[in-house]
Design a protein around this motif. Structure first.
Motif, PDB file in Angstrom:
ATOM      1  N   MET A 296       3.960  -1.297 -31.095  1.00  0.00           N
ATOM      2  CA  MET A 296       4.144  -1.107 -29.654  1.00  0.00           C
ATOM      3  C   MET A 296       4.621  -2.411 -29.019  1.00  0.00           C
ATOM      4  O   MET A 296       4.110  -3.485 -29.339  1.00  0.00           O
ATOM      5  N   LYS A 297       5.609  -2.295 -28.102  1.00  0.00           N
ATOM      6  CA  LYS A 297       6.041  -3.482 -27.389  1.00  0.00           C
ATOM      7  C   LYS A 297       4.916  -4.000 -26.482  1.00  0.00           C
ATOM      8  O   LYS A 297       4.166  -3.208 -25.903  1.00  0.00           O
ATOM      9  N   ILE A 298       4.817  -5.312 -26.397  1.00  0.00           N
ATOM     10  CA  ILE A 298       3.759  -5.918 -25.586  1.00  0.00           C
ATOM     11  C   ILE A 298       3.884  -5.484 -24.129  1.00  0.00           C
ATOM     12  O   ILE A 298       2.875  -5.224 -23.457  1.00  0.00           O
ATOM     13  N   LYS A 299       5.100  -5.358 -23.638  1.00  0.00           N
ATOM     14  CA  LYS A 299       5.309  -4.952 -22.248  1.00  0.00           C
ATOM     15  C   LYS A 299       4.770  -3.537 -22.011  1.00  0.00           C
ATOM     16  O   LYS A 299       4.213  -3.242 -20.946  1.00  0.00           O
ATOM     17  N   GLN A 300       4.926  -2.665 -23.007  1.00  0.00           N
ATOM     18  CA  GLN A 300       4.381  -1.314 -22.883  1.00  0.00           C
ATOM     19  C   GLN A 300       2.863  -1.345 -22.851  1.00  0.00           C
ATOM     20  O   GLN A 300       2.224  -0.646 -22.055  1.00  0.00           O
ATOM     21  N   TYR A 301       2.295  -2.151 -23.734  1.00  0.00           N
ATOM     22  CA  TYR A 301       0.829  -2.232 -23.772  1.00  0.00           C
ATOM     23  C   TYR A 301       0.309  -2.815 -22.455  1.00  0.00           C
ATOM     24  O   TYR A 301      -0.749  -2.399 -21.973  1.00  0.00           O
ATOM     25  N   ARG A 302       1.050  -3.783 -21.884  1.00  0.00           N
ATOM     26  CA  ARG A 302       0.645  -4.379 -20.611  1.00  0.00           C
ATOM     27  C   ARG A 302       0.489  -3.310 -19.539  1.00  0.00           C
ATOM     28  O   ARG A 302      -0.495  -3.299 -18.778  1.00  0.00           O
ATOM     29  N   THR A 303       1.425  -2.375 -19.470  1.00  0.00           N
ATOM     30  CA  THR A 303       1.356  -1.280 -18.491  1.00  0.00           C
ATOM     31  C   THR A 303       0.105  -0.446 -18.711  1.00  0.00           C
ATOM     32  O   THR A 303      -0.625  -0.113 -17.765  1.00  0.00           O
ATOM     33  N   GLN A 304      -0.171  -0.126 -19.967  1.00  0.00           N
ATOM     34  CA  GLN A 304      -1.355   0.667 -20.320  1.00  0.00           C
ATOM     35  C   GLN A 304      -2.631  -0.099 -19.962  1.00  0.00           C
ATOM     36  O   GLN A 304      -3.591   0.473 -19.409  1.00  0.00           O
ATOM     37  N   PHE A 305      -2.656  -1.383 -20.264  1.00  0.00           N
ATOM     38  CA  PHE A 305      -3.798  -2.260 -19.989  1.00  0.00           C
ATOM     39  C   PHE A 305      -4.119  -2.250 -18.496  1.00  0.00           C
ATOM     40  O   PHE A 305      -5.281  -2.071 -18.087  1.00  0.00           O
ATOM     41  N   ILE A 306      -3.108  -2.411 -17.674  1.00  0.00           N
ATOM     42  CA  ILE A 306      -3.306  -2.465 -16.220  1.00  0.00           C
ATOM     43  C   ILE A 306      -3.783  -1.112 -15.693  1.00  0.00           C
ATOM     44  O   ILE A 306      -4.696  -1.045 -14.856  1.00  0.00           O
ATOM     45  N   GLN A 307      -3.193  -0.031 -16.192  1.00  0.00           N
ATOM     46  CA  GLN A 307      -3.597   1.299 -15.746  1.00  0.00           C
ATOM     47  C   GLN A 307      -5.069   1.578 -16.051  1.00  0.00           C
ATOM     48  O   GLN A 307      -5.796   2.119 -15.214  1.00  0.00           O
ATOM     49  N   GLU A 308      -5.505   1.192 -17.235  1.00  0.00           N
ATOM     50  CA  GLU A 308      -6.879   1.480 -17.658  1.00  0.00           C
ATOM     51  C   GLU A 308      -7.917   0.692 -16.868  1.00  0.00           C
ATOM     52  O   GLU A 308      -9.021   1.174 -16.628  1.00  0.00           O
TER      53      GLU A 308
ATOM     54  N   SER B 220       6.481  -7.488 -29.854  1.00  0.00           N
ATOM     55  CA  SER B 220       5.613  -6.340 -30.151  1.00  0.00           C
ATOM     56  C   SER B 220       4.245  -6.787 -30.655  1.00  0.00           C
ATOM     57  O   SER B 220       4.059  -7.910 -31.126  1.00  0.00           O
ATOM     58  N   PHE B 221       3.284  -5.863 -30.555  1.00  0.00           N
ATOM     59  CA  PHE B 221       1.966  -6.040 -31.151  1.00  0.00           C
ATOM     60  C   PHE B 221       1.932  -5.347 -32.508  1.00  0.00           C
ATOM     61  O   PHE B 221       2.492  -4.242 -32.674  1.00  0.00           O
ATOM     62  N   LEU B 222       1.257  -5.957 -33.478  1.00  0.00           N
ATOM     63  CA  LEU B 222       0.944  -5.274 -34.728  1.00  0.00           C
ATOM     64  C   LEU B 222      -0.181  -4.283 -34.468  1.00  0.00           C
ATOM     65  O   LEU B 222      -0.925  -4.404 -33.487  1.00  0.00           O
TER      66      LEU B 222
END
Length: 284
Positions: free
Chosen positions: A1-13, A49-51
Motif C-alpha cells: 500500500m502506498k504511504i499516502k493511501q495509508y495516511r488517508t485511512q489513518f486520519i479517517q480512523e 509504499s509500506f511493506l
C-alpha cells in the motif's frame, strides 16, 4: 500500500477521537520514528509504499491510539528543549510550558555561571527533563535531582546518559525531608499541583495514563509541596539564591502570598504561552 493511501485511512480512523491536525501530527511523528521520513519526503516521493509487516505494526499503533494512550508513550520518547527524552508511564510527558521555565532559568543564570560554579537542585524530577536540560545548557553547573518514584529515577538516569550529562539523582520523599543537607544556588520544582476538583479539565489520555502521583494534590491543601519546598529553600538556598516553581494556573495569587509570608523577595509571576499564570521566581 502506498504511504499516502495509508495516511488517508489513518486520519479517517482517528479523526473521530482527535482533532484532524493532531492526527496528522501523530502520523508524521510515527513516520519519522519508523521510517526516518519527514512530511517533505512524502510530498516529494508520493509513490513510497509500506511493506505488509509495516502495515501490521501501524495498525497496532492505531488500535492503541484509539484507546487514547499518549503517542509519546507509544513511541517511548519525546522532545523537550531540543533534547530527546525517554518517557513511559512512570513519568509525566514533558510540556511546552515547562520548557519556558527552563528557558527562564537559563537566561537568568547563563552569564552568572562564567564566574560561579552553580549548584542546582530539581525537586520532583520525573523524566529528568528540567535537570538534564539545565545541565546541558549551564555546563559548569553541578546538578542534583530528587524524586519519590524509583521508576521515574530509573528513567531519568537513562535520559542523563543518553543526553551525555552528569546529574546526581536522589531517591527521596520531599514531604518527609527536614533538611537538604547542603546549600544550592538554584532550587527548581514542578511539583504535583492539580486539585482533584480540576480533574474534569484533564484530558482522558492524561488522566488514564500519566502517573497520578506526579499530578494531583488534595483540594484542601493544594500548596502542600510549595510550602514544604519553600521552607526547605529558606534553609538550603545560599543568600540571594533563586527559587523557581511551575504552578497551578488558578493559584498564582495564593502561591505569591505563600512566598511573601515565608520571607522571599523579588517575587515574579509569569504567564505561559497560553496566557495562564504558570511560573514563579523569587530570591531568598
Amino acid at each position: 500500500m502506498k504511504i499516502k493511501q495509508y495516511r488517508t485511512q489513518f486520519i479517517q480512523e482517528l479523526s473521530e477521537i482527535y482533532d484532524v491536525l493532531e492526527v496528522e501530527s501523530f502520523f508524521y511523528l510515527i513516520l519519522e520514528e519508523k521510517r526516518n521520513l519527514k512530511q517533505i519526503d512524502l510530498a516529494l516521493n508520493p509513490d513510497l509504499s509500506f511493506l505488509e509487516e509495516e502495515i501490521v505494526d501501524w495498525n497496532m499503533l492505531v488500535a492503541e491510539l484509539k484507546k487514547e494512550i499518549p503517542i509519546q508513550y507509544l513511541l517511548g520518547k519525546t522532545n523537550f528543549y531540543g533534547l530527546d527524552f525517554e518517557v513511559n508511564p512512570n513519568v509525566l510527558i514533558p510540556r511546552p510550558e515547562t520548557e519556558e521555565l527552563v528557558e527562564w532559568i537559563i537566561s537568568n543564570h547563563l552569564a552568572i555561571q562564567k564566574n560561579k560554579n552553580l549548584k542546582i537542585l530539581d525537586i520532583g524530577t520525573g523524566s529528568g527533563c528540567v535537570a538534564i536540560s539545565l545541565a546541558k545548557n549551564l555546563t559548569k553547573a553541578q546538578v542534583f535531582a530528587i524524586d519519590v518514584s524509583e521508576g521515574a529515577l530509573a528513567t531519568a538516569k537513562r535520559n542523563a546518559i543518553s543526553n551525555e550529562v552528569s546529574v546526581t539523582f536522589l531517591h527521596q520523599n520531599i514531604l518527609e525531608t527536614e533538611d537538604l543537607m547542603q546549600e544550592f544556588d538554584i532550587i527548581v520544582s514542578n511539583p504535583p499541583y492539580v486539585r482533584n476538583l480540576e480533574k474534569e479539565e484533564i484530558k482522558k489520555n492524561v488522566l488514564d495514563n500519566e502517573p497520578h502521583l506526579a499530578l494531583f494534590v488534595a483540594d484542601n491543601d493544594a500548596l502542600i509541596f510549595y510550602r514544604k519546598i519553600a521552607e526547605l529553600a529558606q534553609k538550603n538556598l545560599v543568600k540571594n539564591g533563586s527559587l523557581y516553581f511551575e504552578i497551578n494556573q488558578y493559584l498564582g495569587k495564593e502561591t505569591v502570598e505563600l512566598l511573601e509570608n515565608l520571607g522571599f523577595k523579588n517575587i515574579e509571576l509569569r504567564k505561559d504561552i497560553y496566557d495562564n499564570d504558570r511560573m514563579i521566581f523569587c530570591i531568598k
